[in-house]
Design a protein around this motif. Sequence first.
Motif, PDB file in Angstrom:
ATOM      1  N   SER A 138     -15.143  -0.042   7.348  1.00  0.00           N
ATOM      2  CA  SER A 138     -15.539  -1.010   6.145  1.00  0.00           C
ATOM      3  C   SER A 138     -17.075  -0.667   5.734  1.00  0.00           C
ATOM      4  N   TYR A 190       0.760  -1.136  -0.099  1.00  0.00           N
ATOM      5  CA  TYR A 190       0.066   0.140   0.208  1.00  0.00           C
ATOM      6  C   TYR A 190       0.889   1.182  -0.001  1.00  0.00           C
ATOM      7  N   ASP A 244      -7.720  -3.672   1.936  1.00  0.00           N
ATOM      8  CA  ASP A 244      -8.390  -4.737   2.218  1.00  0.00           C
ATOM      9  C   ASP A 244      -8.648  -4.491   3.730  1.00  0.00           C
ATOM     10  N   GLU A 262     -15.567   6.539   3.532  1.00  0.00           N
ATOM     11  CA  GLU A 262     -15.546   6.606   2.212  1.00  0.00           C
ATOM     12  C   GLU A 262     -14.099   6.821   1.718  1.00  0.00           C
ATOM     13  N   TYR A 317     -17.452  -0.003   1.915  1.00  0.00           N
ATOM     14  CA  TYR A 317     -17.057  -0.793   1.102  1.00  0.00           C
ATOM     15  C   TYR A 317     -17.686  -1.393  -0.156  1.00  0.00           C
ATOM     16  N   ARG A 318     -18.846  -1.924   0.351  1.00  0.00           N
ATOM     17  CA  ARG A 318     -19.875  -2.672  -0.452  1.00  0.00           C
ATOM     18  C   ARG A 318     -21.283  -2.665   0.029  1.00  0.00           C
ATOM     19  N   ARG A 358      -9.045   2.254  -0.875  1.00  0.00           N
ATOM     20  CA  ARG A 358      -9.159   0.716  -1.032  1.00  0.00           C
ATOM     21  C   ARG A 358      -8.343  -0.244  -0.298  1.00  0.00           C
ATOM     22  N   HIS A 408     -11.613   5.334   2.781  1.00  0.00           N
ATOM     23  CA  HIS A 408     -10.871   3.976   2.562  1.00  0.00           C
ATOM     24  C   HIS A 408     -11.575   3.144   1.524  1.00  0.00           C
ATOM     25  N   ALA A 409     -12.751   3.318   1.369  1.00  0.00           N
ATOM     26  CA  ALA A 409     -13.710   2.525   0.316  1.00  0.00           C
ATOM     27  C   ALA A 409     -13.271   2.747  -1.063  1.00  0.00           C
ATOM     28  N   PHE A 410     -13.423   4.098  -1.266  1.00  0.00           N
ATOM     29  CA  PHE A 410     -13.451   4.478  -2.686  1.00  0.00           C
ATOM     30  C   PHE A 410     -11.964   4.992  -3.122  1.00  0.00           C
ATOM     31  N   THR A 411     -11.194   5.513  -2.265  1.00  0.00           N
ATOM     32  CA  THR A 411      -9.893   6.006  -2.727  1.00  0.00           C
ATOM     33  C   THR A 411      -8.735   5.250  -2.271  1.00  0.00           C
TER      34      THR A 411
END
Lengths: 144, 147
Positions: free
Chosen positions: A140, A44, A97, A88, A143-144, A95, A90-93
């Motif tokens: 998280s 990362y 795991d 947001e 994330y989805r 990412r 961590h989810a979209f920019t």
Amino acid sequence: MTCLSAKDKDTVKVFWAKVADKVEEVGSDALSRMLAVYPQTKTYFSHWKDLSPGSAPVNKHGKTVMLGVGQAVACIDDLNAGLLTLSELHAFTLRVDPANFKILSHCLLVVLSIKFPNDFTPEVHVSLDKFLAALSRALSEKYR
Amino acid sequence: MVEWTDFERATIVDIFSKMQYEVVGPAALARCLVVYPWTQRYFGNFGNLYNAAAISGNPMVAKHGTTILHGLDRAVKNMDDIKATYAELSVLHSEKLHVDPDNFKLLSDCLTIVVAAQLGKDFTGEVQAAFQKFLAVVVSALGRQYH
């Protein structure tokens, strides 16, 4: 949604007050350990020139992450709402795991055990472990 | 076969040569029973485990913690074949004790944290990596004979 008892929340707040003035030291150590013990996490940070313990990017980012944890302590009564923006990010920019949240949490607990050997009792440990798990879940969320 | 660097071998031997078994063993097991209370399922006959203070003061927990830690001595002495060294113990944990192997990781995390507190600054990232690698091999060997 979190299963933190009132006692857990108090324990975390009291303990974190002791950590507050060492955020950079604690963050840098936790991050350094993560990179050393779990080398896959280095993927990362391929954009950093220097991944060695105590390097400038590691210190800066360790502090950033710990300030984020501090933010979570402040919004411990509603982590999902309080950490919405970070989730947001961590989810979209970023990412990242989510398995890595557990890894960093463990490294943080090791550092706290070293720096606060008398305060980091089993009771404090369990409340912090629960809190970090709840924090990770909130991060998280988007994330989805 | 697991490959160990000279640093890793030396680190593991060093940690265990300085180990205070009667302090670290009980502390690690007690911490595991407090932080992951479901692990108490294996210690129904240990008496009072009602709260953290009771667990930390329980003499059966202390005795068993020391026993478990000494159980790691064999792995330290046989780092090049931990799998074979623990075959019998693995069967014991599976067939007789019926311990879910996921619990081994929980105890090893607690052991890492207790050893970290003991060694303080000396428990560097590299030392932690070696120690966790050793524990991961032990955990894997202990789960090997389950079927």
